[in-house]
Motif scaffolding. Structure first.
Motif, PDB file in Angstrom:
ATOM      1  N   ILE B 183       0.852  -1.203   0.000  1.00 13.33           N
ATOM      2  CA  ILE B 183       0.000   0.000   0.000  1.00 13.33           C
ATOM      3  C   ILE B 183       0.889   1.254   0.000  1.00 13.33           C
ATOM      4  O   ILE B 183       0.668   2.195  -0.754  1.00 13.33           O
ATOM      5  CB  ILE B 183      -0.958   0.004   1.217  1.00 13.33           C
ATOM      6  CG1 ILE B 183      -1.932  -1.167   1.108  1.00 13.33           C
ATOM      7  CG2 ILE B 183      -1.717   1.318   1.331  1.00 13.33           C
ATOM      8  CD1 ILE B 183      -2.754  -1.419   2.364  1.00 13.33           C
ATOM      9  N   HIS B 184       1.910   1.218   0.840  1.00 11.94           N
ATOM     10  CA  HIS B 184       2.847   2.338   0.955  1.00 11.94           C
ATOM     11  C   HIS B 184       3.503   2.652  -0.402  1.00 11.94           C
ATOM     12  O   HIS B 184       3.494   3.788  -0.869  1.00 11.94           O
ATOM     13  CB  HIS B 184       3.903   1.978   2.016  1.00 11.94           C
ATOM     14  CG  HIS B 184       4.829   3.095   2.365  1.00 11.94           C
ATOM     15  ND1 HIS B 184       5.790   2.981   3.328  1.00 11.94           N
ATOM     16  CD2 HIS B 184       4.968   4.354   1.883  1.00 11.94           C
ATOM     17  CE1 HIS B 184       6.455   4.110   3.411  1.00 11.94           C
ATOM     18  NE2 HIS B 184       5.968   4.956   2.542  1.00 11.94           N
ATOM     19  N   HIS B 187       1.070   4.023  -2.891  1.00 17.90           N
ATOM     20  CA  HIS B 187       0.777   5.427  -2.560  1.00 17.90           C
ATOM     21  C   HIS B 187       1.899   6.343  -3.084  1.00 17.90           C
ATOM     22  O   HIS B 187       1.639   7.409  -3.636  1.00 17.90           O
ATOM     23  CB  HIS B 187       0.656   5.555  -1.026  1.00 17.90           C
ATOM     24  CG  HIS B 187      -0.023   6.816  -0.594  1.00 17.90           C
ATOM     25  ND1 HIS B 187      -0.258   7.100   0.718  1.00 17.90           N
ATOM     26  CD2 HIS B 187      -0.510   7.865  -1.290  1.00 17.90           C
ATOM     27  CE1 HIS B 187      -0.856   8.272   0.793  1.00 17.90           C
ATOM     28  NE2 HIS B 187      -1.015   8.762  -0.405  1.00 17.90           N
ATOM     29  N   GLU B 334       7.830   8.825   3.719  1.00 18.93           N
ATOM     30  CA  GLU B 334       6.875   8.754   4.823  1.00 18.93           C
ATOM     31  C   GLU B 334       5.780   9.827   4.800  1.00 18.93           C
ATOM     32  O   GLU B 334       4.623   9.535   5.059  1.00 18.93           O
ATOM     33  CB  GLU B 334       7.628   8.808   6.158  1.00 18.93           C
ATOM     34  CG  GLU B 334       8.496   7.575   6.352  1.00 18.93           C
ATOM     35  CD  GLU B 334       9.313   7.626   7.624  1.00 18.93           C
ATOM     36  OE1 GLU B 334       9.238   8.635   8.343  1.00 18.93           O
ATOM     37  OE2 GLU B 334      10.040   6.654   7.886  1.00 18.93           O
ATOM     38  N   MET B 335       6.166  11.073   4.527  1.00 19.62           N
ATOM     39  CA  MET B 335       5.190  12.159   4.631  1.00 19.62           C
ATOM     40  C   MET B 335       4.649  12.644   3.278  1.00 19.62           C
ATOM     41  O   MET B 335       3.454  12.920   3.140  1.00 19.62           O
ATOM     42  CB  MET B 335       5.840  13.323   5.400  1.00 19.62           C
ATOM     43  CG  MET B 335       4.971  14.527   5.628  1.00 19.62           C
ATOM     44  SD  MET B 335       4.971  15.719   4.289  1.00 19.62           S
ATOM     45  CE  MET B 335       6.567  16.467   4.393  1.00 19.62           C
ATOM     46  N   MET B 336       5.546  12.737   2.276  1.00 19.20           N
ATOM     47  CA  MET B 336       5.167  13.315   0.976  1.00 19.20           C
ATOM     48  C   MET B 336       3.912  12.704   0.347  1.00 19.20           C
ATOM     49  O   MET B 336       3.086  13.454  -0.177  1.00 19.20           O
ATOM     50  CB  MET B 336       6.311  13.168  -0.027  1.00 19.20           C
ATOM     51  CG  MET B 336       7.446  14.100   0.192  1.00 19.20           C
ATOM     52  SD  MET B 336       6.973  15.795   0.105  1.00 19.20           S
ATOM     53  CE  MET B 336       8.527  16.465  -0.408  1.00 19.20           C
ATOM     54  N   PHE B 338       1.223  11.758   1.556  1.00 13.25           N
ATOM     55  CA  PHE B 338       0.026  12.375   2.147  1.00 13.25           C
ATOM     56  C   PHE B 338      -0.074  13.852   1.759  1.00 13.25           C
ATOM     57  O   PHE B 338      -1.133  14.333   1.385  1.00 13.25           O
ATOM     58  CB  PHE B 338       0.060  12.246   3.676  1.00 13.25           C
ATOM     59  CG  PHE B 338      -0.115  10.836   4.144  1.00 13.25           C
ATOM     60  CD1 PHE B 338      -1.377  10.250   4.176  1.00 13.25           C
ATOM     61  CD2 PHE B 338       0.975  10.078   4.539  1.00 13.25           C
ATOM     62  CE1 PHE B 338      -1.549   8.942   4.594  1.00 13.25           C
ATOM     63  CE2 PHE B 338       0.819   8.773   4.958  1.00 13.25           C
ATOM     64  CZ  PHE B 338      -0.438   8.196   4.980  1.00 13.25           C
ATOM     65  N   TRP B 340       1.515  15.601  -0.742  1.00 13.11           N
ATOM     66  CA  TRP B 340       1.328  15.845  -2.184  1.00 13.11           C
ATOM     67  C   TRP B 340      -0.068  15.397  -2.627  1.00 13.11           C
ATOM     68  O   TRP B 340      -0.641  15.968  -3.544  1.00 13.11           O
ATOM     69  CB  TRP B 340       2.393  15.102  -2.989  1.00 13.11           C
ATOM     70  CG  TRP B 340       3.709  15.807  -3.166  1.00 13.11           C
ATOM     71  CD1 TRP B 340       4.722  15.335  -3.962  1.00 13.11           C
ATOM     72  CD2 TRP B 340       4.188  17.049  -2.622  1.00 13.11           C
ATOM     73  NE1 TRP B 340       5.805  16.208  -3.912  1.00 13.11           N
ATOM     74  CE2 TRP B 340       5.489  17.256  -3.106  1.00 13.11           C
ATOM     75  CE3 TRP B 340       3.655  18.001  -1.768  1.00 13.11           C
ATOM     76  CZ2 TRP B 340       6.262  18.380  -2.765  1.00 13.11           C
ATOM     77  CZ3 TRP B 340       4.412  19.126  -1.422  1.00 13.11           C
ATOM     78  CH2 TRP B 340       5.680  19.288  -1.912  1.00 13.11           C
TER      79      TRP B 340
END
Lengths: 69, 381
Positions: B183-184, B187, B334-336, B338, B340
């Protein structure tokens, strides 16, 4: 530092002066907005002032609300 | 508001989409450290899952043929909310430009010009980009077809030359990782290469597309780009296996393994040059889009005078984005996806839905036609 200021002065001569001569108010405002921010980002580290990394700030923000892997 | 008067053909637009995705071949390391030898699976799933997103981009382009993305936001959300979102998008475009320019500088420094400081490389790259931006979208995208085909050719030849080193057992065992890892990675694929195509909505007034041509351009372009990414990734996995996750640039390591007797070695320079070319063009498109977006925010058509200062801003902005390369990779993984996702998935979908509900854009030509008919009737009487 001298190189940075000379570079920015050159950019102003190339692009800002023609806009002033043509009296393009909105274009001058757009130019100056970007110019001031760019000059600040360029000069501060040269003066020894550390600018906090932009994406690290957002990383902390997103992690604090639980949006991170 | 049409800022740049030049126009490009639908074919050129299609190749622009393709090279935009191909240039992300540098970022396969983002996936390989998460899904290891199964990294080709998220690319495949991501490609299929993003079909609705591509349809959203296509629909926005077809429904608002005279507007850039910022214009669409203004029309759909009104001037206040539209401007606030517009400022967000300007920041997004500038950040993408700075990230890609930094990647290009670092990559050139690692592979070709090891003694030259990244800043100097970035400045020289930006000067050429600024020259292109000043000449409009026609020049910025002129060589998109040539470079897309060159990248295809390099990927094809390198895969052939590596045939003796390919071990299909490297793909096994499949689907053994935890589901969250797939999933990661999916994404990441959806937001980092595919979602970034949202920037091309800024080119809408410069491309004349019918509904049918738009669908063809978007899907063929994305198809070409995704096939290249998939082949590059599968080639690297087949050659390097699980050791792939140890390298920051697996493609470069794979190409280093090409040896045809004594005569043909050090072929990785081909990969390096191809990737530099693609990244350069991505930076050119991103800088063009950033410049046009800033000009539109200030309602000025004098975008050519903004190109140089925007370019220099991007160079310096790249130096304050992240403290080091390790943190860059961690933040991107980890963050991008979400962050973007807000600009690339949430806002475009919301914009299309609201536009459909509000029946936007209002068909201006028909109204004008009616007015003209009434006028003619009055004149006649």
């Amino acid at each position: 530092m001298g190189w940075i200021l000379t570079g920015f002065a050159l950019i102003a001569v190339i692009d800002l002066v023609p806009l002033i001569l043509q009296r393009r108010g909105r274009a001058i405002a757009a130019f100056l907005t970007v110019f001031v921010i760019a000059l600040t980002i360029a000069v501060l580290p040269a003066l020894g002032v550390q600018i906090p990394p932009v994406l690290t700030f957002f990383d902390k923000l997103f992690k604090s609300i639980g949006l991170s892997y | 508001m049409k800022i740049d008067q030049s126009q490009i053909s639908s074919t050129r637009f299609m190749y622009t989409i393709a090279f935009f995705l191909q240039s992300s071949a540098l970022l396969t390391a983002f996936l390989s450290s998460i899904t290891e030898h199964d990294s080709w699976i998220p690319v495949l799933i991501g490609g299929v899952l993003c079909i609705p997103l591509i349809l959203v981009y296509r629909s926005l382009m077809v429904n608002f043929p005279e507007n850039t993305l910022l214009g669409m936001l203004d029309t759909v959300y009104g001037p206040v909310v539209g401007k606030i979102l517009g400022v967000g998008y300007v920041w997004f475009f500038l950040t993408l430009s700075a990230l890609n320019l930094t990647d290009l500088g670092d990559f050139t420094k690692i592979t070709v010009l090891t003694e030259t400081p990244s800043m100097i490389l970035a400045i020289f790259c930006v000067l050429v980009v600024v020259w292109a931006v000043r000449h409009g979208v026609k020049v910025v995208t002129r060589y998109s077809a040539l470079f897309t085909i060159t990248e295809f050719f390099i990927v094809f030849i390198s895969t052939l030359l590596l045939f003796d080193k390919i071990d299909l057992k490297n793909f096994l065992p499949m689907f053994q990782l935890e589901p969250i890892k797939y999933i990661h990675s999916t994404h990441i694929i959806a937001t980092i290469p595919i979602g970034e195509l949202v920037v091309l909505l800024m080119l809408t007034p410069s491309v004349k597309l019918s509904r049918k041509t738009a669908t063809k351009c978007w899907f063929l372009g994305v198809g070409m780009g995704m096939i290249t990414l998939l082949v590059v990734l599968m080639r690297d996995i087949a050659v390097l296996g699980n050791t792939m996750r140890m390298f920051a640039l697996p493609g470069l390591v794979t190409m280093r393994l090409i040896h045809l007797g004594e005569s043909l070695s050090r072929v990785e320079i081909l990969f390096a040059v191809a990737l530099m070319m693609l990244l350069f063009f991505k930076v050119a498109v991103l800088c063009y889009v950033s410049t046009i977006a800033i000009a539109q925010m200030f309602k000025t058509k004098k975008y050519k005078n903004l190109a140089l200062i925007v370019g220099i801003f991007v160079v310096y902005y790249g130096t304050i984005l992240y403290p080091n390369n390790v943190e860059h990779v961690v933040i991107s993984q980890e963050m991008m996806p979400f962050f973007w996702g807000i600009f690339e998935i949430v806002i475009p979908i919301l914009t299309l839905v609201i536009a459909k509900i509000r029946k936007l854009p209002k068909k201006q030509p028909e109204k004008q036609k009616q007015k003209q008919e009434v006028q003619h009737a009055w004149d006649g009487s």
